[in-house]
Design a protein around this motif. Structure first.
Motif, PDB file in Angstrom:
ATOM      1  N   ASP A   1       5.017 -41.252 -51.478  1.00 12.74           N
ATOM      2  CA  ASP A   1       4.409 -42.550 -51.193  1.00 12.74           C
ATOM      3  C   ASP A   1       4.802 -43.043 -49.803  1.00 12.74           C
ATOM      4  O   ASP A   1       5.621 -42.425 -49.110  1.00 12.74           O
ATOM      5  CB  ASP A   1       4.837 -43.578 -52.241  1.00 12.74           C
ATOM      6  CG  ASP A   1       4.139 -43.372 -53.567  1.00 12.74           C
ATOM      7  OD1 ASP A   1       4.532 -44.031 -54.551  1.00 12.74           O
ATOM      8  OD2 ASP A   1       3.192 -42.551 -53.633  1.00 12.74           O
ATOM      9  N   SER A   2       4.225 -44.190 -49.449  1.00 13.14           N
ATOM     10  CA  SER A   2       4.505 -44.821 -48.165  1.00 13.14           C
ATOM     11  C   SER A   2       5.006 -46.246 -48.367  1.00 13.14           C
ATOM     12  O   SER A   2       4.709 -46.881 -49.384  1.00 13.14           O
ATOM     13  CB  SER A   2       3.249 -44.856 -47.294  1.00 13.14           C
ATOM     14  OG  SER A   2       2.772 -43.558 -47.017  1.00 13.14           O
ATOM     15  N   LEU A   3       5.762 -46.720 -47.404  1.00 12.47           N
ATOM     16  CA  LEU A   3       6.223 -48.104 -47.354  1.00 12.47           C
ATOM     17  C   LEU A   3       6.242 -48.545 -45.905  1.00 12.47           C
ATOM     18  O   LEU A   3       6.451 -47.715 -45.015  1.00 12.47           O
ATOM     19  CB  LEU A   3       7.639 -48.247 -47.910  1.00 12.47           C
ATOM     20  CG  LEU A   3       7.872 -48.518 -49.387  1.00 12.47           C
ATOM     21  CD1 LEU A   3       9.366 -48.593 -49.663  1.00 12.47           C
ATOM     22  CD2 LEU A   3       7.168 -49.767 -49.854  1.00 12.47           C
ATOM     23  N   ARG A   4       6.065 -49.835 -45.697  1.00 16.96           N
ATOM     24  CA  ARG A   4       6.235 -50.387 -44.348  1.00 16.96           C
ATOM     25  C   ARG A   4       7.264 -51.497 -44.395  1.00 16.96           C
ATOM     26  O   ARG A   4       7.100 -52.475 -45.117  1.00 16.96           O
ATOM     27  CB  ARG A   4       4.921 -50.911 -43.773  1.00 16.96           C
ATOM     28  CG  ARG A   4       5.061 -51.280 -42.298  1.00 16.96           C
ATOM     29  CD  ARG A   4       3.773 -51.734 -41.657  1.00 16.96           C
ATOM     30  NE  ARG A   4       3.496 -53.135 -41.931  1.00 16.96           N
ATOM     31  CZ  ARG A   4       2.740 -53.903 -41.146  1.00 16.96           C
ATOM     32  NH1 ARG A   4       2.216 -53.400 -40.034  1.00 16.96           N
ATOM     33  NH2 ARG A   4       2.502 -55.154 -41.474  1.00 16.96           N
ATOM     34  N   LEU A   5       8.308 -51.320 -43.623  1.00 14.38           N
ATOM     35  CA  LEU A   5       9.334 -52.343 -43.478  1.00 14.38           C
ATOM     36  C   LEU A   5       9.023 -53.210 -42.267  1.00 14.38           C
ATOM     37  O   LEU A   5       8.497 -52.730 -41.274  1.00 14.38           O
ATOM     38  CB  LEU A   5      10.710 -51.711 -43.316  1.00 14.38           C
ATOM     39  CG  LEU A   5      11.157 -50.716 -44.396  1.00 14.38           C
ATOM     40  CD1 LEU A   5      12.581 -50.248 -44.104  1.00 14.38           C
ATOM     41  CD2 LEU A   5      11.059 -51.322 -45.767  1.00 14.38           C
ATOM     42  N   SER A   6       9.392 -54.472 -42.391  1.00  8.84           N
ATOM     43  CA  SER A   6       9.238 -55.411 -41.279  1.00  8.84           C
ATOM     44  C   SER A   6      10.580 -56.050 -40.988  1.00  8.84           C
ATOM     45  O   SER A   6      11.404 -56.223 -41.885  1.00  8.84           O
ATOM     46  CB  SER A   6       8.228 -56.499 -41.618  1.00  8.84           C
ATOM     47  OG  SER A   6       6.964 -55.967 -41.917  1.00  8.84           O
ATOM     48  N   CYS A   7      10.771 -56.417 -39.738  1.00  7.14           N
ATOM     49  CA  CYS A   7      11.975 -57.123 -39.333  1.00  7.14           C
ATOM     50  C   CYS A   7      11.580 -58.189 -38.321  1.00  7.14           C
ATOM     51  O   CYS A   7      11.151 -57.859 -37.213  1.00  7.14           O
ATOM     52  CB  CYS A   7      12.997 -56.175 -38.741  1.00  7.14           C
ATOM     53  SG  CYS A   7      14.489 -56.999 -38.132  1.00  7.14           S
ATOM     54  N   ALA A   8      11.713 -59.435 -38.729  1.00  9.83           N
ATOM     55  CA  ALA A   8      11.355 -60.558 -37.863  1.00  9.83           C
ATOM     56  C   ALA A   8      12.599 -61.096 -37.178  1.00  9.83           C
ATOM     57  O   ALA A   8      13.609 -61.360 -37.836  1.00  9.83           O
ATOM     58  CB  ALA A   8      10.688 -61.650 -38.677  1.00  9.83           C
TER      59      ALA A   8
END
Length: 124
Positions: free
Chosen positions: A16-23
């Motif tokens: 599977d895939s995931l997208r992490l974000s960092c603000a």
């Protein structure tokens, strides 16, 4: 000071895939870099990827090269980590970090600010 807030972790299956974000918020770091590290239980913190904030140059750890992509949105002060073809060995807490000075470095001690981390679990 720079405040970092990660999001996007979770439980997925292998492949599977995931997208992490960092603000990021607070002081600017236009000459610096942002990176992603990860740490699995009982293991040392491992470099995953980093991006130079102004030029957009990227660098990846060998274990994720070809599967993960780091990108940034300067207007939103946000960095992303797109993770594809996930493997159980990718399971870890993922941290984003800011380096204020120029240059992409892979050692964690070169980074000045850290987020709280987000858990990624990949089941087989």
């Amino acid at each position: 000071q720079v405040q970092l807030v990660e999001s996007g972790g979770g439980l997925v299956q292998a492949g599977d895939s995931l997208r992490l974000s960092c603000a990021a918020s607070g002081r600017t770091f236009s000459n610096g870099a942002m990176g992603w590290f990860r740490q699995a239980p009982g293991k040392e913190r491992e470099f995953v990827a980093a991006i130079n904030w102004s030029a957009g140059n990227t660098y990846y750890g060998n274990s994720v090269k070809g599967r993960f992509t780091i990108s940034r949105d300067n207007a939103k002060n946000t960095v992303y980590l797109q993770m594809n073809s996930l493997k159980p060995e990718d399971t870890a807490v993922y941290y984003c970090a800011v380096r204020l000075n120029y240059g992409i470095l892979t050692r964690s001690t070169a980074y000045d600010y850290w987020g709280q981390g987000t858990q990624v679990t990949v089941s087989s």
